[in-house]
Design an enzyme around this catalytic site. Structure first.
Site, PDB file in Angstrom:
ATOM      1  N   ASP A   1       8.585  51.146  39.268  1.00 24.05           N
ATOM      2  CA  ASP A   1       9.827  51.746  38.777  1.00 24.05           C
ATOM      3  C   ASP A   1      10.641  50.652  38.086  1.00 24.05           C
ATOM      4  O   ASP A   1      11.023  49.665  38.721  1.00 24.05           O
ATOM      5  CB  ASP A   1      10.616  52.341  39.943  1.00 24.05           C
ATOM      6  CG  ASP A   1      11.699  53.323  39.497  1.00 24.05           C
ATOM      7  OD1 ASP A   1      11.806  53.561  38.292  1.00 24.05           O
ATOM      8  OD2 ASP A   1      12.418  53.830  40.366  1.00 24.05           O
TER       9      ASP A   1
ATOM     10  N   GLU B   1       8.481  54.869  34.790  1.00 25.31           N
ATOM     11  CA  GLU B   1       7.928  55.005  36.137  1.00 25.31           C
ATOM     12  C   GLU B   1       6.460  55.378  36.064  1.00 25.31           C
ATOM     13  O   GLU B   1       6.049  56.179  35.217  1.00 25.31           O
ATOM     14  CB  GLU B   1       8.716  56.087  36.893  1.00 25.31           C
ATOM     15  CG  GLU B   1       8.216  56.389  38.273  1.00 25.31           C
ATOM     16  CD  GLU B   1       8.877  57.629  38.853  1.00 25.31           C
ATOM     17  OE1 GLU B   1       8.878  57.753  40.087  1.00 25.31           O
ATOM     18  OE2 GLU B   1       9.374  58.473  38.081  1.00 25.31           O
TER      19      GLU B   1
END
Length: 357
Positions: free
Chosen positions: A9, A105
């Site tokens: 992330d 992500e």
């Protein structure tokens, strides 16, 4: 084969790109979105701005009230998309099978690269790969990423939420049940505000409470009950991208008579937003992109969209962005034959920050 799954992330991606490109913004509360003097919304915010309560989808004027010293920067979506492409090239260079969830992500399956004598040994073997991936992103793109490592998607996502920004957290398989116990139930995939409220109402506030709950969870959350129990113990067999994911959710209405009545149009948008929100929640998804569609009496059709960094699930946020798009683009300058609202760029919504750890 022992599973080794990373959740990568990027940290405050849009704002971090702006801070990288303009050194004067580093360490400052950066708000990516329309200026507060104009009708607009926030697309993303830096960690410095988030401490004031600034989040995606709120009006820019509200963000100014929350963070008076916030620095507003107009979004550059093409630039962020290009940056994402570079990062995913680095991810692909690891040799992992990966599933890109959004612009910033991804899940990585490194099972084939990290086999060892036992599940925990396989996870530990992956640590140098994670450290190298973080270092490559830092040195080649001057950005930071947080990585969670575990035996499945559920746990790796929870691990990446644990220590941000620039974090690296591994959840050993032998410790996963104990690791999960103090977390709020909202930390589990698929538990939104409604489900959280139902569980809290019967005294189930932490994952440990879920693990210990003696009754049948189906009486509380329906068919999700058995899966929720599995998640509470850290069990998740979901594979990476199966190729059958839903890409968008939308609705539209054709009026019996062309109309520019704001009350009618707002009611239409609100009903569509509520329907979309309910469908997102049933599928345990959030949306990054909101789009509106209008058709006039001469059948001219226009669509406009906006993308925010944090996935949306609530009807109020989707409705607000739909109204914003109609107003910004002056799409109701003449009566409408059709009005539609939709969402895309779907992904798992983030849980609460793991403050208990």
């Amino acid at each position: 084969m022992f599973r080794v799954i990373f959740h990568l992330d990027m940290d405050a991606f849009y704002a971090s790109v702006e801070q990288r490109d303009d050194p004067a913004l580093r360490g400052k509360p950066v708000i990516v979105g329309s200026p507060p003097t104009q009708r607009g919304v926030v697309c993303a915010s830096s960690y410095e701005a988030r401490t004031f309560g600034v989040r995606s989808a709120i009006p820019s004027a509200t963000a100014r009230r929350l963070c008076p010293k916030g620095i507003f920067v107009r979004p550059r979506m093409d630039h962020y998309q290009e940056e994402s492409r570079h990062i995913m090239q680095i991810v692909g260079g690891t040799g992992a099978v990966f599933e890109q969830m959004s612009i910033d992500e991804a899940y990585l399956d490194l099972s084939a690269l990290c086999q060892a004598e036992g599940q925990d040994a396989a996870l530990l073997k992956s640590l140098p790969l994670a450290q190298n991936l973080k270092q490559r992103i830092r040195s080649e793109r001057q950005l930071t990423a947080t990585i969670g490592i575990a035996s499945n998607k559920l746990l790796s996502k929870i691990a990446s939420d644990h220590q941000k920004p620039d974090g690296l957290t591994l959840i050993p398989e032998s410790e996963k049940v104990q690791f999960l116990r103090p977390l709020p139930v909202r930390a589990l995939y698929g538990v939104g505000k409604v489900t959280e409220g139902i569980l809290n109402g019967v005294g189930v506030e932490t994952v440990g409470d879920l693990q210990d709950y003696p009754g049948d969870l189906r009486a509380l959350v329906g068919s999700f009950g058995p899966k929720l129990k599995e998640f509470a113990f850290g069990r998740d067999e979901r594979p990476l991208d199966s190729g059958d994911k839903i890409k968008s959710i939308s609705g539209e209405e054709t009026f019996l008579k062309d109309t520019d009545d704001r009350k009618v149009l707002r009611a239409c948008l609100r009903a569509q937003a509520e329907d979309i929100s309910a469908r997102l929640k049933r599928r345990r998804l959030g949306a990054h992109t909101v789009h509106v569609k209008v058709r006039y009496g001469d059948f001219t059709t226009l669509t406009r969209q906006i993308t925010v960094e944090t996935p949306l699930t609530e009807a109020s946020d989707i409705y607000r962005l739909g109204c914003f798009l109609l107003g910004r683009e002056k799409l109701v300058s003449r009566p409408l034959r059709l009005l539609g609202l939709g969402v895309a760029s779907l992904r798992e919504p983030s849980g609460q920050q793991l403050v208990l750890l």
